[in-house]
Write a protein that holds these residues in place. Structure first.
Motif, PDB file in Angstrom:
ATOM      1  N   ALA A 155       5.599  -6.537   0.361  1.00  0.00           N
ATOM      2  CA  ALA A 155       4.365  -6.792   1.106  1.00  0.00           C
ATOM      3  C   ALA A 155       3.953  -8.254   0.986  1.00  0.00           C
ATOM      4  O   ALA A 155       3.543  -8.886   1.970  1.00  0.00           O
ATOM      5  CB  ALA A 155       3.247  -5.882   0.606  1.00  0.00           C
ATOM      6  N   LEU A 156       4.041  -8.804  -0.223  1.00  0.00           N
ATOM      7  CA  LEU A 156       3.688 -10.213  -0.414  1.00  0.00           C
ATOM      8  C   LEU A 156       4.629 -11.113   0.372  1.00  0.00           C
ATOM      9  O   LEU A 156       4.204 -12.081   1.015  1.00  0.00           O
ATOM     10  CB  LEU A 156       3.734 -10.568  -1.899  1.00  0.00           C
ATOM     11  N   LEU A 181       3.290  -0.891  -0.713  1.00  0.00           N
ATOM     12  CA  LEU A 181       2.746  -1.602   0.446  1.00  0.00           C
ATOM     13  C   LEU A 181       1.225  -1.516   0.480  1.00  0.00           C
ATOM     14  O   LEU A 181       0.542  -2.518   0.735  1.00  0.00           O
ATOM     15  CB  LEU A 181       3.331  -1.023   1.735  1.00  0.00           C
ATOM     16  N   LEU A 182       0.683  -0.340   0.226  1.00  0.00           N
ATOM     17  CA  LEU A 182      -0.769  -0.181   0.258  1.00  0.00           C
ATOM     18  C   LEU A 182      -1.448  -1.040  -0.803  1.00  0.00           C
ATOM     19  O   LEU A 182      -2.550  -1.547  -0.592  1.00  0.00           O
ATOM     20  CB  LEU A 182      -1.137   1.294   0.071  1.00  0.00           C
ATOM     21  N   ALA A 183      -0.783  -1.217  -1.938  1.00  0.00           N
ATOM     22  CA  ALA A 183      -1.346  -2.063  -2.991  1.00  0.00           C
ATOM     23  C   ALA A 183      -1.175  -3.545  -2.683  1.00  0.00           C
ATOM     24  O   ALA A 183      -2.036  -4.356  -3.032  1.00  0.00           O
ATOM     25  CB  ALA A 183      -0.690  -1.734  -4.330  1.00  0.00           C
ATOM     26  N   GLY A 184      -0.076  -3.901  -2.027  1.00  0.00           N
ATOM     27  CA  GLY A 184       0.252  -5.308  -1.847  1.00  0.00           C
ATOM     28  C   GLY A 184      -0.220  -5.943  -0.561  1.00  0.00           C
ATOM     29  O   GLY A 184      -0.311  -7.176  -0.475  1.00  0.00           O
ATOM     30  N   LEU A 185      -0.538  -5.141   0.456  1.00  0.00           N
ATOM     31  CA  LEU A 185      -0.975  -5.688   1.737  1.00  0.00           C
ATOM     32  C   LEU A 185      -2.472  -5.984   1.732  1.00  0.00           C
ATOM     33  O   LEU A 185      -3.249  -5.314   1.046  1.00  0.00           O
ATOM     34  CB  LEU A 185      -0.668  -4.703   2.868  1.00  0.00           C
ATOM     35  N   ARG A 186      -2.874  -6.960   2.535  1.00  0.00           N
ATOM     36  CA  ARG A 186      -4.303  -7.232   2.709  1.00  0.00           C
ATOM     37  C   ARG A 186      -5.002  -5.988   3.242  1.00  0.00           C
ATOM     38  O   ARG A 186      -4.431  -5.233   4.041  1.00  0.00           O
ATOM     39  CB  ARG A 186      -4.519  -8.388   3.697  1.00  0.00           C
ATOM     40  N   GLY A 225      14.216  13.053   1.053  1.00  0.00           N
ATOM     41  CA  GLY A 225      14.074  14.470   0.759  1.00  0.00           C
ATOM     42  C   GLY A 225      13.354  14.830  -0.520  1.00  0.00           C
ATOM     43  O   GLY A 225      13.677  15.860  -1.127  1.00  0.00           O
ATOM     44  N   ALA A 226      12.393  14.029  -0.965  1.00  0.00           N
ATOM     45  CA  ALA A 226      11.554  14.458  -2.090  1.00  0.00           C
ATOM     46  C   ALA A 226      10.736  15.669  -1.649  1.00  0.00           C
ATOM     47  O   ALA A 226      10.155  15.671  -0.564  1.00  0.00           O
ATOM     48  CB  ALA A 226      10.631  13.331  -2.518  1.00  0.00           C
ATOM     49  N   THR A 227      10.680  16.696  -2.481  1.00  0.00           N
ATOM     50  CA  THR A 227       9.948  17.904  -2.101  1.00  0.00           C
ATOM     51  C   THR A 227       8.447  17.774  -2.332  1.00  0.00           C
ATOM     52  O   THR A 227       7.673  18.603  -1.857  1.00  0.00           O
ATOM     53  CB  THR A 227      10.466  19.118  -2.884  1.00  0.00           C
ATOM     54  N   ARG A 228       8.042  16.732  -3.056  1.00  0.00           N
ATOM     55  CA  ARG A 228       6.625  16.500  -3.314  1.00  0.00           C
ATOM     56  C   ARG A 228       6.416  14.994  -3.443  1.00  0.00           C
ATOM     57  O   ARG A 228       7.191  14.300  -4.079  1.00  0.00           O
ATOM     58  CB  ARG A 228       6.180  17.201  -4.599  1.00  0.00           C
ATOM     59  N   LEU A 229       5.360  14.494  -2.828  1.00  0.00           N
ATOM     60  CA  LEU A 229       5.026  13.078  -2.927  1.00  0.00           C
ATOM     61  C   LEU A 229       4.714  12.716  -4.371  1.00  0.00           C
ATOM     62  O   LEU A 229       4.152  13.515  -5.121  1.00  0.00           O
ATOM     63  CB  LEU A 229       3.808  12.786  -2.049  1.00  0.00           C
ATOM     64  N   GLY A 230       5.076  11.511  -4.790  1.00  0.00           N
ATOM     65  CA  GLY A 230       4.749  11.051  -6.129  1.00  0.00           C
ATOM     66  C   GLY A 230       3.250  10.909  -6.326  1.00  0.00           C
ATOM     67  O   GLY A 230       2.506  10.581  -5.400  1.00  0.00           O
ATOM     68  N   ALA A 231       2.802  11.136  -7.551  1.00  0.00           N
ATOM     69  CA  ALA A 231       1.367  11.104  -7.847  1.00  0.00           C
ATOM     70  C   ALA A 231       0.760   9.726  -7.617  1.00  0.00           C
ATOM     71  O   ALA A 231      -0.372   9.607  -7.130  1.00  0.00           O
ATOM     72  CB  ALA A 231       1.125  11.555  -9.285  1.00  0.00           C
ATOM     73  N   LEU A 232       1.494   8.665  -7.957  1.00  0.00           N
ATOM     74  CA  LEU A 232       0.952   7.314  -7.790  1.00  0.00           C
ATOM     75  C   LEU A 232       0.819   6.953  -6.316  1.00  0.00           C
ATOM     76  O   LEU A 232      -0.203   6.405  -5.884  1.00  0.00           O
ATOM     77  CB  LEU A 232       1.854   6.305  -8.511  1.00  0.00           C
ATOM     78  N   GLY A 233       1.842   7.260  -5.550  1.00  0.00           N
ATOM     79  CA  GLY A 233       1.762   7.011  -4.111  1.00  0.00           C
ATOM     80  C   GLY A 233       0.663   7.822  -3.456  1.00  0.00           C
ATOM     81  O   GLY A 233      -0.017   7.346  -2.541  1.00  0.00           O
ATOM     82  N   TRP A 234       0.459   9.045  -3.938  1.00  0.00           N
ATOM     83  CA  TRP A 234      -0.562   9.912  -3.383  1.00  0.00           C
ATOM     84  C   TRP A 234      -1.958   9.342  -3.608  1.00  0.00           C
ATOM     85  O   TRP A 234      -2.806   9.366  -2.715  1.00  0.00           O
ATOM     86  CB  TRP A 234      -0.445  11.304  -3.976  1.00  0.00           C
ATOM     87  N   GLU A 235      -2.215   8.824  -4.801  1.00  0.00           N
ATOM     88  CA  GLU A 235      -3.536   8.254  -5.072  1.00  0.00           C
ATOM     89  C   GLU A 235      -3.834   7.086  -4.142  1.00  0.00           C
ATOM     90  O   GLU A 235      -4.953   6.947  -3.621  1.00  0.00           O
ATOM     91  CB  GLU A 235      -3.628   7.813  -6.536  1.00  0.00           C
ATOM     92  N   LEU A 236      -2.849   6.250  -3.911  1.00  0.00           N
ATOM     93  CA  LEU A 236      -3.035   5.118  -2.995  1.00  0.00           C
ATOM     94  C   LEU A 236      -3.179   5.600  -1.559  1.00  0.00           C
ATOM     95  O   LEU A 236      -3.979   5.059  -0.785  1.00  0.00           O
ATOM     96  CB  LEU A 236      -1.867   4.148  -3.134  1.00  0.00           C
ATOM     97  N   LYS A 238      -4.377   8.541  -0.568  1.00  0.00           N
ATOM     98  CA  LYS A 238      -5.709   9.146  -0.432  1.00  0.00           C
ATOM     99  C   LYS A 238      -6.773   8.084  -0.231  1.00  0.00           C
ATOM    100  O   LYS A 238      -7.652   8.213   0.621  1.00  0.00           O
ATOM    101  CB  LYS A 238      -6.041   9.976  -1.674  1.00  0.00           C
ATOM    102  N   ALA A 239      -6.696   7.032  -1.035  1.00  0.00           N
ATOM    103  CA  ALA A 239      -7.698   5.975  -0.943  1.00  0.00           C
ATOM    104  C   ALA A 239      -7.633   5.272   0.410  1.00  0.00           C
ATOM    105  O   ALA A 239      -8.658   4.879   0.963  1.00  0.00           O
ATOM    106  CB  ALA A 239      -7.488   4.963  -2.064  1.00  0.00           C
ATOM    107  N   ALA A 240      -6.427   5.144   0.963  1.00  0.00           N
ATOM    108  CA  ALA A 240      -6.263   4.428   2.228  1.00  0.00           C
ATOM    109  C   ALA A 240      -6.606   5.283   3.438  1.00  0.00           C
ATOM    110  O   ALA A 240      -6.938   4.752   4.507  1.00  0.00           O
ATOM    111  CB  ALA A 240      -4.825   3.927   2.358  1.00  0.00           C
ATOM    112  N   SER A 241      -6.544   6.602   3.286  1.00  0.00           N
ATOM    113  CA  SER A 241      -6.789   7.481   4.437  1.00  0.00           C
ATOM    114  C   SER A 241      -8.167   8.119   4.413  1.00  0.00           C
ATOM    115  O   SER A 241      -8.596   8.710   5.404  1.00  0.00           O
ATOM    116  CB  SER A 241      -5.736   8.590   4.472  1.00  0.00           C
ATOM    117  N   GLY A 242      -8.893   7.980   3.317  1.00  0.00           N
ATOM    118  CA  GLY A 242     -10.143   8.710   3.165  1.00  0.00           C
ATOM    119  C   GLY A 242     -11.390   7.932   3.513  1.00  0.00           C
ATOM    120  O   GLY A 242     -12.449   8.170   2.942  1.00  0.00           O
TER     121      GLY A 242
END
Length: 312
Positions: A155-156, A181-186, A225-236, A238-242
């Motif tokens: 992203a940088l 990307l969500l952490a690194g982008l403006r 093919g991950a069957t579940r999103l990672g917890a760290l990516g999910w937190e970011l 959620k914050a970006a979509s909420g």
């Protein structure tokens, strides 16, 4: 949850080792970021360097024992190549769905490869047993802070190359690159997260409002093919979509759309990618995402670990 400071720190740590990947134009307002030109053929090298260099610096990684990875193939290859470069061993656990191309490259990179079960979760469980037996450090495919921060370095780099970018489109599997990307982008830059209909991990979590397990399959399942999103990516995510003006949008595309985008990359630009990388572009070529007339879009082409004969 990782922050921009974490991404900047990872970027500083890995910059001497990773490649600055180029941008090209797909159309006047659509840019392609060629991350498949990274060491190992995918963006995963960024997180692999970040995880292993940080662990060496802290003393967590014993060079005599090395690293253990659970991966559909791409993360394992990145960690294997980085481990070889840094001088310690790597063991990689992959599911039965991992492509023959990726398994061969893992062995060629010097890794000890264990093919276990059918899906990523089977490989992950076996890798944890191995870590307990050997004392090696575990390198997650997509859900560790260093992994996300390393991935976020793209992203940088992208913002330096294209300071006027409005939207970044990215394929999503376990959510490591998305989170980075969500952490690194403006904050003003939107992210369009693209998944195949057969691997709707993020899409399903957003619909449910929580992490959920999904069945995975289709042309991009060996990478996405991950069957579940990672917890760290999910937190970011959620914050970006909420928020009222959400900066994250989730889009699904069909397998046929992915294969068409993969073929178009070859036909129009002589670029070979794996289906997972073509997934992000497929949202544009299929019309699943239609940018505004004034919108500048960058598409992350995240990997190219496939056989050229499968594209051409």
């Amino acid at each position: 949850m990782i922050t921009l400071d974490d991404v900047r720190a990872a970027h500083a740590l890995i910059s001497p080792s990773v490649r600055v990947t180029p941008l090209s134009r797909w159309s006047p307002r659509v840019l392609l970021k060629h991350e498949y030109m990274q060491l190992s053929g995918t963006f995963k090298a960024r997180g692999a360097y970040a995880r292993q260099l940080a662990a060496l610096a802290s003393g967590e990684l014993d060079p005599r024992v090395g690293v253990v990875v659970a991966s559909g193939g791409n993360a394992g290859l990145a960690h294997a190549l980085v481990a070889r470069e840094l001088g310690h061993p790597a063991e990689v656990f992959v599911p039965g769905a991992a492509s023959e191309v990726k398994v061969k490259r893992l062995r060629a990179a010097g890794a000890t490869v264990h093919q276990v079960g059918r899906i990523y979760d089977d490989a992950f469980a076996a890798s944890q047993e191995r870590v307990a037996q050997t004392g090696a450090i575990f390198c997650h495919a997509y859900d560790q802070p260093d992994i996300l921060a390393g991935a976020g370095s793209v992203a940088l780099e992208l913002q330096e190359q294209a300071p006027d970018v409005d939207t970044v489109m990215v394929s999503v599997g376990g959510g490591g690159l998305l989170g980075g990307l969500l952490a690194g982008l403006r904050p003003g830059i939107k992210v369009v997260a693209v998944e195949t209909q057969g691997c709707p991990t993020l899409h399903s979590a957003l619909a449910a409002g929580e992490l959920v397990d999904v069945e995975v399959g289709g042309v991009a399942a060996d990478s996405l093919g991950a069957t579940r999103l990672g917890a760290l990516g999910w937190e970011l995510a959620k914050a970006a979509s909420g928020t009222v003006e959400a900066r994250l949008r989730s889009v699904l595309v069909s397998d046929d759309a992915v294969l068409a985008a993969q073929a178009a990359l070859w036909d129009e630009q002589r670029v070979i990618t794996e289906p997972a990388a073509a997934t992000a572009l497929a949202a544009l070529t299929s019309g699943a995402y239609i940018p505004a007339a004034s919108e500048t879009v960058a598409v992350i082409l995240c990997g190219a670990n496939t056989s050229p004969g499968l594209v051409a």
